[in-house]
Scaffold this active site. Structure first.
Site, PDB file in Angstrom:
ATOM      1  N   LYS A 260      27.370 -37.159  -7.271  1.00  0.00           N
ATOM      2  CA  LYS A 260      26.626 -35.938  -6.895  1.00  0.00           C
ATOM      3  C   LYS A 260      27.658 -34.963  -6.372  1.00  0.00           C
ATOM      4  CE  LYS A 260      22.933 -35.216  -3.371  1.00  0.00           C
ATOM      5  NZ  LYS A 260      22.789 -33.825  -3.309  1.00  0.00           N
TER       6      LYS A 260
ATOM      7  N   TYR B  26      32.093 -35.069  -1.665  1.00  0.00           N
ATOM      8  CA  TYR B  26      32.319 -33.721  -1.151  1.00  0.00           C
ATOM      9  C   TYR B  26      33.722 -33.643  -0.530  1.00  0.00           C
ATOM     10  CZ  TYR B  26      27.137 -33.380  -1.256  1.00  0.00           C
ATOM     11  OH  TYR B  26      25.812 -33.372  -1.626  1.00  0.00           O
TER      12      TYR B  26
HETATM   13  P1  FBP Z   1      20.458 -29.513  -0.711  1.00  0.00           P
HETATM   14  O1  FBP Z   1      19.990 -29.330  -2.137  1.00  0.00           O
HETATM   15  O2  FBP Z   1      19.428 -29.111   0.279  1.00  0.00           O
HETATM   16  O3  FBP Z   1      21.810 -28.841  -0.500  1.00  0.00           O
HETATM   17  O4  FBP Z   1      20.681 -31.079  -0.519  1.00  0.00           O
HETATM   18  C1  FBP Z   1      21.769 -31.759  -1.104  1.00  0.00           C
HETATM   19  C2  FBP Z   1      22.590 -32.464  -0.048  1.00  0.00           C
HETATM   20  O5  FBP Z   1      23.618 -33.245  -0.613  1.00  0.00           O
HETATM   21  C3  FBP Z   1      21.765 -33.331   0.876  1.00  0.00           C
HETATM   22  O6  FBP Z   1      21.563 -34.611   0.345  1.00  0.00           O
HETATM   23  C4  FBP Z   1      22.567 -33.287   2.136  1.00  0.00           C
HETATM   24  O7  FBP Z   1      21.818 -33.414   3.285  1.00  0.00           O
HETATM   25  C5  FBP Z   1      23.157 -31.927   2.120  1.00  0.00           C
HETATM   26  O8  FBP Z   1      23.224 -31.503   0.776  1.00  0.00           O
HETATM   27  C6  FBP Z   1      24.532 -31.919   2.756  1.00  0.00           C
HETATM   28  O9  FBP Z   1      25.089 -30.667   2.629  1.00  0.00           O
HETATM   29  P2  FBP Z   1      26.407 -30.262   3.372  1.00  0.00           P
HETATM   30  O10 FBP Z   1      27.203 -31.495   3.655  1.00  0.00           O
HETATM   31  O11 FBP Z   1      27.100 -29.343   2.418  1.00  0.00           O
HETATM   32  O12 FBP Z   1      26.004 -29.565   4.616  1.00  0.00           O
END
Ligand code: FBP
Length: 251
Positions: A176, A145
């Site tokens: 992911k 991310y």
């Molecule tokens: P969701 O499908 O609920 O968005 O989950 C995916 C995920 O990667 C989780 O593993 C993680 O807790 C969350 O999103 C983190 O999201 P962000 O960093 O964008 O708040």
């Protein structure tokens, strides 16, 4: 590499149920039902997910030694942070690969905030995780991310493609990534990931049709599947939406 993923894929495709949001966002994400990890484990097993994703605390108290251990593989998340932390994005490692194996993990996951001032620390931690995971023949999954003060738009097409490529360069078996907004831009992200497989990261709960359209786009674009949470366990009928998603992913 196909062998490494065999425990957590079906004919090369995958659907994972993510439940690490209790740490990342807090109980604000939960209601009376989904606050209970057993509720989510029941969805994962009845829905036929390829794996469940937990942090170590929930894995040790709800998964290890339970009836679920034989029913569904575990992906153990090795780092995490809270929403309460407001500094430049960094998610410290809180669990080692050998601890994950003792908890019954079939794969490990780690979040990298590429572009953050702390990128170097996360690259170093993930480098060791990939090495340790592969020495035990389990896959390493990178939640990549791009985030931090240098990233104005973390879901722009070129940023998501960069995230996918970072996964390949760092040795992740699966990356992911968030949705880039269109099938075309996601296709470029999948191309950029090369031999590293791509799964979608879900995001906040949205209208069901909208979500199913995103799943269709990413599969058309060449992703192997999705690792999602809120759009499932916050749904009023998690098994019904799971069935629709599985039809798209597995055909
Ligand atoms: P969701 O499908 O609920 O968005 O989950 C995916 C995920 O990667 C989780 O593993 C993680 O807790 C969350 O999103 C983190 O999201 P962000 O960093 O964008 O708040």
């Amino acid at each position: 590499m196909a062998d490494l993923l065999s425990k957590i894929t079906t004919n090369g495709k995958a659907l994972y149920l993510a439940y690490d949001q209790g740490l990342e966002h807090g109980p604000i994400e939960f209601n009376e039902k989904c606050v209970d990890p057993n509720y989510v484990l029941d969805i994962a097993t009845a829905g036929g997910y390829n794996a469940i994703i937990f942090q170590k605390g929930i894995a040790s108290k709800y998964y290890k030694g339970s009836k679920y251990e034989q029913k569904i593989p575990l992906i153990l998340k090795l780092n995490g942070k809270t929403n309460l932390y407001k500094g430049e994005a960094y998610s410290p490692q809180i669990c080692e690969v050998d601890e994950a194996l003792k908890l019954g993990a079939s794969a490990v996951g780690y979040t990298i905030y590429a572009g953050s001032e702390h990128e170097a620390k996360m690259f170093k931690e993930f480098g060791k995780i990939v090495r340790d995971a592969h020495s035990h023949d389990i896959p390493a999954i990178g939640w990549i991310y791009p985030r931090g003060k240098n990233i104005p738009n973390d879901t722009a097409g070129e940023i998501i493609a960069y995230a996918a490529r970072i996964g390949l360069e760092l040795g992740a078996d699966i990356v992911k990534i968030k949705y880039s907004g269109s099938k075309e831009s996601f296709r470029w992200a999948v191309r950029s990931a090369g031999k590293t497989k791509v799964v979608l990261s879900g995001g906040v709960k949205v209208n069901e049709d909208q979500f199913l359209k995103v799943i269709k786009d990413i599969i058309d674009a060449g992703a192997i599947g999705a690792a999602i949470g809120r759009n499932i366990w916050q749904h009023e009928n998690p098994l019904e939406i799971t069935k629709k998603i599985k039809e798209i992913i597995f055909g």
